[in-house]
Design a protein around this motif. Structure first.
Motif, PDB file in Angstrom:
ATOM      1  N   LYS A  17      40.619  33.157  45.333  1.00  0.00           N
ATOM      2  CA  LYS A  17      41.447  33.773  46.370  1.00  0.00           C
ATOM      3  C   LYS A  17      40.635  34.707  47.266  1.00  0.00           C
ATOM      4  O   LYS A  17      41.207  35.536  47.953  1.00  0.00           O
ATOM      5  N   CYS A  19      38.894  37.411  46.888  1.00  0.00           N
ATOM      6  CA  CYS A  19      39.154  38.844  46.809  1.00  0.00           C
ATOM      7  C   CYS A  19      37.862  39.651  46.902  1.00  0.00           C
ATOM      8  O   CYS A  19      37.888  40.800  47.321  1.00  0.00           O
ATOM      9  N   LEU A  21      35.874  40.781  44.457  1.00  0.00           N
ATOM     10  CA  LEU A  21      35.512  41.691  43.368  1.00  0.00           C
ATOM     11  C   LEU A  21      34.202  41.245  42.718  1.00  0.00           C
ATOM     12  O   LEU A  21      33.367  42.078  42.349  1.00  0.00           O
ATOM     13  N   CYS A  64      36.693  38.601  37.531  1.00  0.00           N
ATOM     14  CA  CYS A  64      37.501  37.631  38.277  1.00  0.00           C
ATOM     15  C   CYS A  64      38.939  37.607  37.760  1.00  0.00           C
ATOM     16  O   CYS A  64      39.180  37.293  36.599  1.00  0.00           O
ATOM     17  N   PRO A  65      39.927  37.930  38.602  1.00  0.00           N
ATOM     18  CA  PRO A  65      41.316  37.923  38.133  1.00  0.00           C
ATOM     19  C   PRO A  65      41.880  36.512  37.957  1.00  0.00           C
ATOM     20  O   PRO A  65      42.893  36.341  37.295  1.00  0.00           O
ATOM     21  N   GLU A  66      41.263  35.521  38.562  1.00  0.00           N
ATOM     22  CA  GLU A  66      41.847  34.184  38.564  1.00  0.00           C
ATOM     23  C   GLU A  66      41.231  33.281  37.502  1.00  0.00           C
ATOM     24  O   GLU A  66      41.700  32.161  37.309  1.00  0.00           O
TER      25      GLU A  66
ATOM     26  N   HIS B  19      50.198  33.812  40.675  1.00  0.00           N
ATOM     27  CA  HIS B  19      50.801  34.110  41.971  1.00  0.00           C
ATOM     28  C   HIS B  19      50.396  35.470  42.509  1.00  0.00           C
ATOM     29  O   HIS B  19      50.882  35.886  43.547  1.00  0.00           O
ATOM     30  N   TYR B  20      49.546  36.201  41.768  1.00  0.00           N
ATOM     31  CA  TYR B  20      49.236  37.575  42.171  1.00  0.00           C
ATOM     32  C   TYR B  20      48.438  37.606  43.472  1.00  0.00           C
ATOM     33  O   TYR B  20      47.740  36.663  43.807  1.00  0.00           O
ATOM     34  N   CYS B  21      48.544  38.745  44.181  1.00  0.00           N
ATOM     35  CA  CYS B  21      47.782  38.915  45.414  1.00  0.00           C
ATOM     36  C   CYS B  21      46.285  38.876  45.092  1.00  0.00           C
ATOM     37  O   CYS B  21      45.875  39.228  43.981  1.00  0.00           O
ATOM     38  N   PRO B  22      45.457  38.492  46.041  1.00  0.00           N
ATOM     39  CA  PRO B  22      44.012  38.485  45.793  1.00  0.00           C
ATOM     40  C   PRO B  22      43.516  39.864  45.365  1.00  0.00           C
ATOM     41  O   PRO B  22      43.846  40.866  45.982  1.00  0.00           O
ATOM     42  N   GLY B  23      42.745  39.904  44.282  1.00  0.00           N
ATOM     43  CA  GLY B  23      42.143  41.141  43.831  1.00  0.00           C
ATOM     44  C   GLY B  23      43.022  42.005  42.973  1.00  0.00           C
ATOM     45  O   GLY B  23      42.636  43.119  42.611  1.00  0.00           O
ATOM     46  N   CYS B  24      44.223  41.549  42.610  1.00  0.00           N
ATOM     47  CA  CYS B  24      45.094  42.349  41.745  1.00  0.00           C
ATOM     48  C   CYS B  24      44.556  42.356  40.325  1.00  0.00           C
ATOM     49  O   CYS B  24      44.131  41.329  39.812  1.00  0.00           O
ATOM     50  N   PHE B  25      44.592  43.522  39.680  1.00  0.00           N
ATOM     51  CA  PHE B  25      44.047  43.628  38.325  1.00  0.00           C
ATOM     52  C   PHE B  25      44.917  42.937  37.281  1.00  0.00           C
ATOM     53  O   PHE B  25      44.485  42.766  36.148  1.00  0.00           O
ATOM     54  N   GLY B  27      45.561  39.906  37.001  1.00  0.00           N
ATOM     55  CA  GLY B  27      44.847  38.713  36.557  1.00  0.00           C
ATOM     56  C   GLY B  27      43.786  39.046  35.533  1.00  0.00           C
ATOM     57  O   GLY B  27      43.635  38.345  34.519  1.00  0.00           O
ATOM     58  N   ILE B  28      43.036  40.143  35.775  1.00  0.00           N
ATOM     59  CA  ILE B  28      41.982  40.549  34.839  1.00  0.00           C
ATOM     60  C   ILE B  28      42.602  40.896  33.484  1.00  0.00           C
ATOM     61  O   ILE B  28      42.112  40.478  32.428  1.00  0.00           O
ATOM     62  N   ALA B 180      40.036  49.036  34.863  1.00  0.00           N
ATOM     63  CA  ALA B 180      39.331  47.756  34.965  1.00  0.00           C
ATOM     64  C   ALA B 180      38.610  47.626  36.288  1.00  0.00           C
ATOM     65  O   ALA B 180      38.480  46.545  36.819  1.00  0.00           O
ATOM     66  N   PRO B 223      40.578  44.434  48.349  1.00  0.00           N
ATOM     67  CA  PRO B 223      40.480  44.610  46.896  1.00  0.00           C
ATOM     68  C   PRO B 223      39.314  45.479  46.441  1.00  0.00           C
ATOM     69  O   PRO B 223      39.444  46.262  45.500  1.00  0.00           O
ATOM     70  N   VAL B 224      38.176  45.367  47.119  1.00  0.00           N
ATOM     71  CA  VAL B 224      37.007  46.151  46.700  1.00  0.00           C
ATOM     72  C   VAL B 224      37.244  47.637  46.980  1.00  0.00           C
ATOM     73  O   VAL B 224      36.934  48.501  46.156  1.00  0.00           O
ATOM     74  N   ALA B 227      39.597  49.021  44.387  1.00  0.00           N
ATOM     75  CA  ALA B 227      38.902  49.320  43.124  1.00  0.00           C
ATOM     76  C   ALA B 227      38.147  50.641  43.245  1.00  0.00           C
ATOM     77  O   ALA B 227      38.111  51.438  42.300  1.00  0.00           O
TER      78      ALA B 227
END
Lengths: 80, 253
Positions: A17, A19, A21, A64-66, B19-25, B27-28, B180, B223-224, B227
């Motif tokens: 996506k 992002c 990170l 990486c969240p995905e 479905h999370y927004c790009p860079g949302c934690f 997922g991590i 995170a 996202p960066v 963080a």
């Protein structure tokens, strides 16, 4: 011939996506968004700009969240 | 691919795309939970309680048994499931709006009863799913859609610190705040979530993990930068650390 450990990334481009990170934490600064590809979500997936420099630290995979990245290491022979 | 040595592989029970927004934690944190359950072989015996909030569809992303709780009542549901099946690993996965706002009483009373469950609370300082309204955990001066001039403590009060709150109860076995925002802290988070699950399997009591997280979309940051905001601003208000650990106390005593 001297030997060297090199990281190998398996990138699932369709999940990315964009992002950034992983790009921010890469210690050797070799990850970047692709300038030529667009994935099925409409994002520009990450790619290695210089695969030979990868050290296989797995920082990118950890951030990486995905779940885009798998990391492996291989031993390669360096010509010198 | 024969001579490749595996450094990291995404766990098989983490099933995307999410479905999370790009860079949302989120997922991590999902991925780390999936790693722990797969490594310890607990994926067959664990039951997750999904909240209402951004993580409402968590049951689609980790391939274990899930239960969808009404808003805020995840800990109450988890209590019932744990009492019916004491040998299962039962954990709730909640946001700050779910665990600290509407479900504050349920979360607190699960700790007071000392129910043998684990709560993972993702604190991102806003109500993410509904569009970035002010939450109890919003920082003083932080702009949200319902506090456009910044949170004013005169009428909106001060941020709620759940890890410290939960640590005061005798039924709590472990209360930790982790984050995170970089790989070291992801590993640290993995260590503490694993310890919380181990405490639960040993029957030590209620375990609570607060993860300081981001909301890039509602914070209007990339996202960066989000963080970095966690690292530079949120950690000051929500200091990372161990607030209660029963294992440590026994060693000292």
């Amino acid at each position: 011939m001297p030997k060297k450990v090199r990281g190998v990334l398996k990138i699932r481009e369709d999940l990315c996506k964009q992002c950034g990170l992983c790009v921010a934490v890469c210690p050797v600064h070799i990850l970047d968004f692709s300038k030529t590809k667009i994935n099925s979500k409409g994002y520009r997936p990450i790619e290695l700009t210089d695969p030979d420099k990868c050290v296989g630290c797995a920082f990118c995979a950890m951030m990486c969240p995905e779940g885009v990245i798998d990391v492996y290491r291989e031993i390669v022979e360096v010509a010198e | 691919m024969g001579n490749l040595q595996v450094v990291y592989e995404v766990p098989k029970i983490y099933t995307g795309p999410n479905h999370y927004c790009p860079g949302c934690f989120h997922g991590i944190i999902h991925r780390v939970i999936a790693e722990i359950l797969q490594e310890e072989g607990w994926d067959d015996i664990s039951i997750g309680i999904a909240p209402v909030g951004c993580a409402v569809l968590a049951y689609d992303y980790i391939d274990i048994d899930w239960f969808e709780a009404p808003h805020g009542r995840a800990c109450a549901n988890a209590t019932g499931i744990k009492w019916a099946w004491p040998d299962r690993l039962v954990f709730t996965y909640q946001g700050d709006g779910d665990a600290a706002s509407i479900g504050f009483a349920e979360t607190s009373y699960a700790a007071i009863r000392g129910v043998n469950i684990t709560t993972i609370m993702v604190n991102n300082a806003v109500y993410g799913m509904t569009g970035g309204q002010m939450a109890p955990t919003t920082l003083v001066g932080m702009k949200t859609t319902t506090s456009p001039y910044g949170r004013d403590p005169k009428y909106a009060g001060y941020p709620l610190k759940m890890a410290e709150h939960i640590a005061q109860f005798e039924g709590t076995a472990l209360s930790v705040r982790v984050s995170a925002f970089d790989p070291q802290h992801v590993l640290d988070m993995k260590k503490w979530i694993r310890k919380a699950f181990q405490y639960q399997m040993e029957g030590k009591g209620y375990t609570f993990i607060e993860v300081v997280s981001t909301c890039p979309t509602n914070w209007r940051m990339d996202p960066v930068k989000a963080a970095e905001f966690v690292k530079n601003e949120m950690i000051k208000v929500y200091p990372l650390g161990v607030y209660k650990d029963v294992g440590d106390e026994k060693k000292e005593g």
